[in-house]
Write an enzyme that holds these catalytic residues in place. Structure first.
Site, PDB file in Angstrom:
ATOM      1  N   LYS B  68      74.635  28.066  34.020  1.00 16.64           N
ATOM      2  CA  LYS B  68      74.082  27.487  35.263  1.00 16.64           C
ATOM      3  C   LYS B  68      72.556  27.527  35.225  1.00 16.64           C
ATOM      4  O   LYS B  68      71.960  28.520  34.792  1.00 16.64           O
ATOM      5  CB  LYS B  68      74.619  28.296  36.455  1.00 16.64           C
ATOM      6  N   SER B 143      78.338  25.848  44.486  1.00 13.12           N
ATOM      7  CA  SER B 143      77.149  25.273  43.906  1.00 13.12           C
ATOM      8  C   SER B 143      77.189  25.184  42.369  1.00 13.12           C
ATOM      9  O   SER B 143      76.402  24.453  41.790  1.00 13.12           O
ATOM     10  CB  SER B 143      75.928  26.097  44.307  1.00 13.12           C
ATOM     11  N   SER B 167      80.644  29.987  45.254  1.00  8.19           N
ATOM     12  CA  SER B 167      80.046  29.003  44.346  1.00  8.19           C
ATOM     13  C   SER B 167      80.589  29.001  42.931  1.00  8.19           C
ATOM     14  O   SER B 167      80.284  28.088  42.163  1.00  8.19           O
ATOM     15  CB  SER B 167      78.527  29.190  44.301  1.00  8.19           C
TER      16      SER B 167
END
Lengths: 94, 495, 490
Positions: B68, B143, B167
């Site tokens: 990420k 996310s 997330s």
């Protein structure tokens, strides 16, 4: 319930510029979220302690042993406006 | 021989260690797929495998992983998908990534996410929305949307995400892959660009439960000479987890004696019928494997959403104050501007609308005269939620819910309604506030789209969660492959 | 306009840079004049993703301060974030203790303490004037070397009633902290910084008036001047029927002017909340024990011991006890002296005669008025000084001659007895030798003798002076007077 003045005050605290056409939508959206948030007002929470840290009960301390600092070029490498030896900003007193 | 792209991370790592698979070839195969990606999962791709590919003596032996964007990696573009940080290259590497690299993983690329991890759809990204590999007109969840989509689309064997209010788990659910949020504090947060410090936790996303276990072992620092998870001296909230020794690759195929609780409050309303059906079916699988399923009560769980949307923005408003255009990031300044203009313009142009909304919300909740009514109360609600779980785990071992009340929705469908968007996190938020671990595994399809099953347990119960999830995974028999693009040797994409 | 008498009510907030090796929340070494931005790391630059970890030595030093003041040490203290934007604050917040400080209460001398808490220092903003960066505007350059230095903030109750009391108490505080070894306590270099909360009220009134916070006072003299100027300003306001406004003020020592520091933008709202990156601080028992063991006898205790056990006057006791080097040296002299030697005399020789000579040799050092005057660093051995005082007390030499011996000891060290012999400084005894010299002196000054005979003893100094010249100071003045009276039959 969040009015224009509050939005502008909070934006100033947060150092966020809001353009004129952003103020009313922001007030509306914040109000909608806060309206939902206020459901916790119903709860009886007298005497309930707050939880700031959920698991770690106490801080771990660090021994006072130095480690190498960054070379100055590395420290300044990402600065938008670096002088020879530091980070340049408009003078706060200007 | 099977296509190496079809191997799970556990299988690929084993083949790499045996020497049956060449790390450079595996890396190149994934890199070619990622380069041809049409889901917008990546923000940056490594040029190639590192000069020295990790040897067979390491656990991961050169396994490529997608990371990420918000994890700092020395010299690698790291922007947390914000325009304010676009182009930023940190001078240091996050502990979790350092540990994975130390165990032989190679970084394939950085994945797309909601800006500063604020979002449930991956539409709040300065790098554009991510598309769900199951249906490219739909969101992947957020996310960590890029990480989940990359794994689901076969662009990476596994990925690392972060979970603040769901997330990792929610995008894993919406993309039909496995996502694990560990106990708060077991994985160091050092080097993760913070959203909400008291909630943020890194977690693995994989095609199988075993794949997430493989990565988790390394992220917590287990399996080293010490034998148990190592504390990160750079993160005062990281926890030395003695029980990490028990964190093996799960192999259980039965659930005999396992008590599973279903919280009535969270299933009362708002859950789509298709999601409910898949969830109920997975409970029947659990019973067939020997588990007992009972109702439990989490009286304050329905207030988690309100508490979370005070606590997380409050912490975020402070965490994001450092983005001021002085030491790093993209400064916006006009001729003759003073210091305050520099701040306000840099932050106006650098932050997207959702980030601004949360900074405003958090600043308001902490401001003079409102602190007690908002932040103070939210922290009290958090106490009640922690107590609810503690009481529930007196009676059951695990708590099961759908991960998300709905399947992946159309891109743009909720962007104008923050409250409806926030409500998508209703199943995952209580777990985050309690700091406990939870996994999301695919429970089946509804309308052709994946449904996630969330299993939560008490703090440090990861071994039990992984075992149960593995047994259920086998029983459910979900076909993990999203409709997959094939990539020709030249990197051209065909469908 | 009625002439109301006002009394000042003053509280102090003192920031002390702690003498650790590394910063408060990161392992960068503290900076002592290194080139700008060479003592930074991802943590103290506030880079994204970094986290603070508390320096245990800063906690130990903070505890020592608390123990020295007899304050209550918190078993659990909490760090908060104080949020505001400024270029010297890299994270946009300062980590500081707020409602649960490390130490509560305590006292030093006649002033009670509110609290002692730990926090991190801000960086340094160097004002650069016109720059090439943005056309025409003035700019500043931030140097993060100092950013993150550990600070203890000591807050007093409003117990102080005058500028002079404030400065005297601050001297005591500085010496106490210096003797604790927790800080360099150098005001000019900024390792000890003082803000004053000042209000005034009519004498006899018990409620507090509106206070102002006076900043930027980096010497004892400026503190006195600044507080006096602010008290005068407030008095003028009240006497003309106005109201004092609560605000932060700057004192300019060059002009004596007081100006408001109120910012032009939104009022400060620091939005304090518990630092989520730092769980509560529980002091480990071994750290507490280490802090307790490290607290030495402090100036006030030592002064009391000097008075009670050695019989010193209050002033001598404080003079010697309030400087650790003097106190240590004095005790070494006492240890080397015979039991019947007068302790007060020893104190006078150390605290006055010796220190004055050492200070003259050290010259003016702006940074520290006591620099270079540590007697332990001089050539005067404690035993030699004890021997010198014994010679004077036994009248083997006069006090005057003793001072000459001390000059020689300061210059070259050695033994007083040897110096006395070498320089021929032995006192001229009370016998016939001195009588003859006195007689000669009287003969040489008939006009003085005439006055003495009328009972006017004032001009006796002329005779004494004459004898001193003749004997090169080896005669005792009292003895000379006595002999003169005898000879003249007075």
């Amino acid at each position: 319930m969040i009015d224009r003045a509050t939005v502008l005050h909070v934006a100033a605290l947060a150092r966020l510029e809001l353009h004129e056409d952003e103020v009313e939508p922001m007030a509306r959206e914040l109000s909608a979220v806060l309206e939902h948030v206020e459901t916790i007002g119903e709860l009886d929470l007298d005497g309930v302690p707050p939880t700031a840290h959920v698991l770690a009960a106490e801080s771990r301390l660090r021994p006072d042993e130095p480690r190498a600092s960054l070379p100055r070029e590395t420290a300044l490498a990402q600065a938008p406006d670096a002088s020879d030896d530091g980070f340049r900003v408009p003078s706060p007193q200007a | 021989m099977t296509d190496p792209i079809d191997l799970t991370a556990v299988e690929a790592a084993a083949a790499l260690r045996r020497g049956d698979l060449d790390a450079r070839e595996l890396f190149a195969a994934y890199r070619a797929r990622a380069a041809a990606d049409d889901t917008n999962s990546f923000t940056w791709l490594a040029d190639g495998a590192p000069e020295s590919v990790p040897g067979a003596e390491t656990v991961l032996a050169g396994l490529p992983i997608a990371v990420k964007d918000l994890f700092c990696i020395e010299g690698v573009p790291t922007a947390s998908c914000s325009n304010l940080l676009r182009g930023y290259r940190p001078p240091y590497t996050a502990t979790a990534i350092e540990r994975l690299q130390g165990a032989g993983a190679t970084v394939l690329g950085k994945t797309n996410q909601d800006e500063f991890a604020m979002g449930s759809s991956n539409e709040n990204s300065a790098f554009g929305a991510v598309r769900n590999p199951w249906d490219r007109t739909r969101v992947p969840g957020g996310s960590s949307g890029g990480s989940a989509a990359a794994v689901a689309a076969g662009l990476a064997p596994a990925a690392i995400g972060t979970d603040t209010g769901g997330s990792v788990r929610q995008p894993a659910a919406l993309c039909g892959v496995v996502g694990l949020k560990p106990t708060y504090g077991t994985v160091s947060r050092y080097g993760m660009i913070a959203f909400a410090s008291s909630l943020d936790q890194a977690g693995p996303i994989g095609r199988t439960v075993a794949d997430t276990a493989l990565l988790l072992q390394q992220m917590v620092g287990a399996g080293g000479q010490a034998g148990s998870a190592t504390v990160d001296p750079r993160d005062a909230t990281s926890i030395g987890w003695q029980g990490a020794d028990a964190l093996g690759i799960p192999s259980a195929d039965r659930l005999d004696g396992v008590r599973i609780g279903v919280p009535t409050e969270l299933l009362a309303d708002g859950v789509e019928p298709g999601v409910r059906a898949a969830f109920d079916a997975s409970l029947r699988h659990a019973e067939a494997l020997g588990a007992t399923v009972t109702e439990v009560t989490l009286p304050h769980a329905r207030h988690a959403l309100a508490a979370y949307y005070v606590i997380a923005p409050a912490e975020a408003s402070s965490n994001l104050s450092r983005f001021d255009g002085v030491r790093y990031g993209n400064r916006v300044q006009a001729q003759g501007d003073g210091l305050v203009d520099l701040y306000t313009k840099t932050r106006h142009d650098g932050f997207g609308p959702e980030v601004k909304r949360r900074i405003m919300l958090g600043t308001f909740a902490l401001s003079s005269g409102y602190y007690d009514a908002y932040y103070g109360r939210a922290q009290q609600v958090r106490t009640k939620i922690v107590e609810d779980y503690r009481a529930a785990f007196e009676d059951v071992d695990l708590i099961a819910t759908p991960t998300s009340p709905s399947v992946a929705w159309e891109l743009g469908a909720l962007t104008d309604d923050p409250v409806a968007m926030y409500a998508q996190d209703v199943m995952t938020l209580p777990v985050s506030l309690a700091g406990i671990p939870a996994i999301s595994i695919p429970a089946g399809l509804a309308d052709g789209l994946p449904v996630g099953l969330q299993l939560a347990g008490p703090a440090f119960s990861e071994p039990r969660i992984l075992d149960a999830a593995h047994a259920l995974e086998q029983a459910i028999g979900f076909d993990g492959s999203a409709p997959r693009a094939t990539v020709t040797a030249s990197g051209e994409q065909a469908r | 306009m009625s002439e109301v008498a006002y009394e000042p009510v003053i509280g102090l907030e003192i920031h002390v840079q702690l003498a650790t090796r590394t910063k408060m929340f990161c392992p960068c070494e503290l900076s002592f004049g290194e080139p700008p931005n060479t003592r930074t790391c991802p943590v103290c630059l506030g880079l994204p993703g970094t986290l603070p970890v508390v320096n245990q030595e800063a906690v130990r030093l903070g505890l020592m301060i608390g123990i020295a003041f007899g304050g209550e040490l918190a078993s659990r203290s909490v760090f908060h974030r104080k949020n505001y934007f400024y270029p010297d604050l890299p994270k946009g917040y300062q980590i500081s203790q707020f409602d649960l400080p490390l130490v509560s209460g305590g006292r030093l001398g006649d002033v009670e303490l509110e609290r002692v808490h730990l926090e991190e220092d801000a960086a340094k903003l160097n004002h650069a004037g016109a720059s090439g960066g943005i056309g025409g505007s003035t700019s500043s350059v931030v140097d993060f070397n100092r950013g993150g230095t550990p600070l203890a903030e000591i807050v007093t109750r409003p117990d102080i009633r005058s500028a002079e009391q404030a400065s005297a108490w601050l001297r005591l505080l500085r010496e106490t902290l210096r003797q604790l070894g927790v800080s360099d306590v150098n005001m000019e270099e900024g390792s000890l910084r003082c803000d004053a909360n000042v209000s005034i009220r009519p004498v006899g009134e018990t409620t507090l008036g509106t206070k102002t916070e006076l900043k930027n006072m980096n010497s004892f003299r400026f503190i006195e001047q600044g507080i006096n100027a602010e008290v005068a300003r407030q008095t003028r306001i009240l006497q003309s029927g106005g109201q004092v406004e609560q605000e932060t003020l700057n004192f300019d020592p060059r002009t004596g002017a007081i100006t408001s520091l109120r910012s032009k933008e939104a009022a400060h709202d620091y939005r304090y909340f518990p630092e989520p990156d730092l769980p509560p601080l529980r002091v480990p028992s071994d750290l507490l024990e280490a802090a307790q063991a490290a607290v030495p006898e402090l100036p006030l205790e030592r002064a009391e011991r000097f008075r009670a056990e050695l019989g010193l006057h209050e002033e001598s006791a404080r003079l010697l006890a309030f400087r650790r080097d003097l106190g240590d040296y004095y005790e070494a002299v006492v240890a080397a002296a015979p039991a019947d030697l007068d302790r007060q005399q020893l104190a006078n020789w150390v605290g006055n005669d010796l220190v004055r000579r050492l200070a003259a040799g050290a010259g003016e050092d702006g940074a520290d008025e006591d620099a270079g005057t540590d007697p332990a660093q001089s050539k005067v051995e404690p035993a030699a000084l004890a021997e010198l005082v014994a010679l004077v007390q036994a009248r083997t030499i006069t006090r005057k001659a003793g001072e000459q011996v001390l000059d020689a000891l300061v210059a070259e060290g050695g033994s007083p007895q040897a110096i006395v012999e070498r320089e021929g400084l032995a006192a001229i005894g009370g016998g016939d030798e001195l009588r003859g010299i006195v007689e000669a002196a009287l003969d040489a000054n008939p006009d003085v003798v005439e006055k003495l005979r009328t009972g006017n003893m004032k001009p006796i100094g002329v005779i004494v002076g004459h004898v001193m010249r003749e004997t090169k100071g080896r005669a005792d003045g009292g003895e000379v007077t006595k002999l003169a009276r005898e000879i003249l039959g007075l």
